[in-house]
Design a protein around this motif. Structure first.
Motif, PDB file in Angstrom:
ATOM      1  N   PRO A 198      30.279  27.925  68.029  1.00 28.14           N
ATOM      2  CA  PRO A 198      31.661  27.405  67.412  1.00 28.14           C
ATOM      3  C   PRO A 198      32.465  28.021  68.763  1.00 28.14           C
ATOM      4  O   PRO A 198      32.221  28.784  69.383  1.00 28.14           O
ATOM      5  N   ASP A 199      33.757  27.109  68.777  1.00 26.20           N
ATOM      6  CA  ASP A 199      34.627  27.073  70.076  1.00 26.20           C
ATOM      7  C   ASP A 199      34.914  28.704  70.409  1.00 26.20           C
ATOM      8  O   ASP A 199      34.877  29.111  71.509  1.00 26.20           O
ATOM      9  N   HIS A 200      35.387  29.324  69.373  1.00 28.19           N
ATOM     10  CA  HIS A 200      35.922  30.645  69.698  1.00 28.19           C
ATOM     11  C   HIS A 200      34.702  31.832  69.891  1.00 28.19           C
ATOM     12  O   HIS A 200      34.833  33.023  70.316  1.00 28.19           O
ATOM     13  N   LEU A 201      33.434  31.281  70.162  1.00 30.33           N
ATOM     14  CA  LEU A 201      32.485  32.184  70.337  1.00 30.33           C
ATOM     15  C   LEU A 201      31.819  32.133  71.942  1.00 30.33           C
ATOM     16  O   LEU A 201      30.750  32.363  72.254  1.00 30.33           O
ATOM     17  N   HIS A 202      32.434  30.992  72.626  1.00 28.00           N
ATOM     18  CA  HIS A 202      31.811  30.540  73.743  1.00 28.00           C
ATOM     19  C   HIS A 202      32.100  31.664  74.782  1.00 28.00           C
ATOM     20  O   HIS A 202      31.211  32.043  75.667  1.00 28.00           O
ATOM     21  N   ARG A 203      33.233  32.403  74.729  1.00 31.27           N
ATOM     22  CA  ARG A 203      33.539  33.461  75.839  1.00 31.27           C
ATOM     23  C   ARG A 203      32.195  34.371  76.234  1.00 31.27           C
ATOM     24  O   ARG A 203      32.073  34.340  77.265  1.00 31.27           O
ATOM     25  N   GLN A 204      32.049  35.214  75.493  1.00 35.80           N
ATOM     26  CA  GLN A 204      31.258  36.495  75.634  1.00 35.80           C
ATOM     27  C   GLN A 204      29.743  35.885  76.182  1.00 35.80           C
ATOM     28  O   GLN A 204      29.245  36.474  76.875  1.00 35.80           O
ATOM     29  N   ILE A 205      29.375  34.938  75.168  1.00 34.48           N
ATOM     30  CA  ILE A 205      28.099  34.374  75.497  1.00 34.48           C
ATOM     31  C   ILE A 205      27.951  33.922  77.005  1.00 34.48           C
ATOM     32  O   ILE A 205      26.863  34.154  77.727  1.00 34.48           O
ATOM     33  N   THR A 206      29.009  33.105  77.387  1.00 28.96           N
ATOM     34  CA  THR A 206      28.928  32.447  78.679  1.00 28.96           C
ATOM     35  C   THR A 206      29.260  33.708  79.752  1.00 28.96           C
ATOM     36  O   THR A 206      28.338  33.599  80.765  1.00 28.96           O
ATOM     37  N   VAL A 207      30.105  34.730  79.406  1.00 23.66           N
ATOM     38  CA  VAL A 207      30.116  35.903  80.606  1.00 23.66           C
ATOM     39  C   VAL A 207      28.645  36.495  80.430  1.00 23.66           C
ATOM     40  O   VAL A 207      28.327  36.783  81.744  1.00 23.66           O
ATOM     41  N   ASP A 208      28.159  36.840  79.338  1.00 27.45           N
ATOM     42  CA  ASP A 208      26.774  37.367  79.455  1.00 27.45           C
ATOM     43  C   ASP A 208      25.605  36.593  80.353  1.00 27.45           C
ATOM     44  O   ASP A 208      24.870  37.192  81.008  1.00 27.45           O
ATOM     45  N   ALA A 209      25.639  35.442  79.946  1.00 28.42           N
ATOM     46  CA  ALA A 209      24.616  34.623  80.703  1.00 28.42           C
ATOM     47  C   ALA A 209      25.040  34.131  82.229  1.00 28.42           C
ATOM     48  O   ALA A 209      24.058  34.613  82.966  1.00 28.42           O
ATOM     49  N   ALA A 210      26.158  34.252  82.592  1.00 26.96           N
ATOM     50  CA  ALA A 210      26.366  34.377  84.001  1.00 26.96           C
ATOM     51  C   ALA A 210      26.194  35.406  84.763  1.00 26.96           C
ATOM     52  O   ALA A 210      25.706  35.454  85.748  1.00 26.96           O
ATOM     53  N   LYS A 211      26.461  36.683  84.229  1.00 31.94           N
ATOM     54  CA  LYS A 211      25.974  38.065  84.343  1.00 31.94           C
ATOM     55  C   LYS A 211      24.575  38.094  84.678  1.00 31.94           C
ATOM     56  O   LYS A 211      24.390  38.887  85.562  1.00 31.94           O
TER      57      LYS A 211
END
Ligand SMILES: NC(=O)c1ccc[n+]([C@@H]2O[C@H](COP(=O)([O-])OP(=O)(O)OC[C@H]3O[C@@H](n4cnc5c(N)ncnc54)[C@H](O)[C@@H]3O)[C@@H](O)[C@H]2O)c1
Length: 358
Positions: free
Chosen positions: A75-88
């Protein structure tokens, strides 16, 4: 060697990502190597149907599977942390629209991707629609003259907020769910950025009649730096009897031309027994059977996702660098600009003011 892709979030739209990456294994470009899905029942279904490892916790997937890239379809409001973790973790990332529902969130995601030197791509698939591409090409060639004004509508049937995701529709709105597609399309097609935003909206019907506390409809007027003025009307309250799940169109007027695209009804219609009239956006997803009897999906709904895997493959093979690819895919910066417009839409509704973006 195929690039290894993981999908995080295998709900309604995540299924398109699963199918797109699975069919890329038929040509050896990519492999659906793992999935993270937090709902145990859905995780089990995916394990059975796609035959790859499925994790309930995406952190575990990132740790255990040697992935080249991931797509984030939560869901839209859950993209941020996952993306940051995956990029890191050094993975290239494709994120469903909207990139995030805050500008700070977009900044954090862009920063994480830059720091790790990974690709951050947003699934603004309307850019991949051949009718929209034709419009963009002829505007770019100057054939439409100066773009003066235009309008857009995108309207979902009420099933979407009421049946599909009533639990997170209150965290979203027709602007976040639908409008962002066309904000990106217009700024990409006319090569100009939003200057001012004024919007009004209605929040009554879904809340009072259906118990889902979210916006019914939102109308936004966006003026662009180059002088063009566009109206964006979005809603998700069309009746269940409407002929398709979404109704959508764009109209652009320039000093030398006018272009109108019915982005839903591409001329294919049906009426079977008591199903009622149906229209189909056949440019989006066409289910087909390949010569080996396998189900494959064609259309911009698959191509925009496949494009990410092709980009990852080019980067991995050293054929292209991130710099070479700049401007050739919907980027984190595009996602940020679109989020700025959507945030301004809601700020304008709340304050009754015209919001200046630049
Ligand atoms: N491009 C488009 O046209 C389009 C269309 C529909 C939805 N979307 C976007 O796709 C995203 C998902 O929408 P949807 O309709 O599939 O929603 P959905 O609610 O059907 O699916 C979301 C899934 O994510 C899972 N999930 C949530 N948190 C998770 C986590 N931390 N780890 C793993 N899985 C997790 C949920 O269990 C669920 O299965 C949204 O951002 C939405 O805006 C895009």
């Amino acid at each position: 060697m195929p690039v290894k892709i993981g999908v995080i979030g295998a709900g309604k739209f995540g299924t398109n990502h699963l199918n797109a990456f699975r069919q890329m294994s038929y040509t050896g470009v990519a492999e659906l190597a793992a999935v993270a899905e937090a709902n145990p029942a859905r995780a089990e279904e995916v394990r059975k149907e796609y035959g790859c490892p499925v994790y309930l916790d995406y952190h575990e997937m990132l740790e255990k599977v040697d992935l080249d890239g991931v797509s984030v379809v939560t869901p839209d409001h859950l993209h941020r942390q996952i993306t940051v973790d995956a990029a890191k973790a050094g993975k290239h990332v494709l994120v469903e629209k909207p990139l995030d529902t805050t500008v700070e969130g977009c900044d954090a995601m862009i920063r994480a991707a830059k720091d790790s030197r990974v690709l951050l791509q947003v699934d603004f698939h309307k850019r991949y629609d051949p009718d929209h591409r034709a419009l963009e090409a002829r505007v770019k060639a100057g054939e439409m003259g100066d773009i003066l004004y235009g309008s857009v509508y995108m309207e979902d049937r009420i099933d979407v907020p009421v049946d599909w995701f009533p639990h997170w529709a209150p965290n979203s709105s027709p602007t976040w769910f639908l409008g962002v597609h066309f904000f990106d399309l217009v700024r990409w097609a006319i090569k100009s950025e939003a200057r001012t935003v004024f919007a009004t909206g209605s929040r009554k019907f879904l809340k009072e009649v259906h118990g889902v506390d979210t916006w019914d409809s939102i109308s936004a007027k966006v003026d662009f730096v180059d002088g063009a003025s566009f109206n964006f009307d979005v809603s998700w309250i069309l009746p269940r009897g409407f002929e398709s799940i979404v109704n959508q169109a764009i109209r652009v007027v320039g000093t030398k031309g006018v272009w109108e695209i019915d982005s839903q009804d591409r001329g294919s219609r049906s009426c079977i027994e008591d199903e009622g009239m149906r229209t189909y956006n056949n440019n989006f997803l066409r289910e087909q059977t390949d010569k080996y009897g396998r189900t494959v999906y064609r259309g911009y709904g698959a191509e925009s996702i496949e494009d990410f895997a092709y980009n990852v493959a080019l980067l991995k093979d050293g054929v292209k660098t991130l710099n070479d690819m700049s401007g050739m895919y919907p980027s984190g910066e595009d996602g940020r600009e679109v989020t700025r417009i959507a945030v301004a839409v809601h700020e304008s509704i709340d304050t009754g003011q015209v919001i200046k973006l630049r």
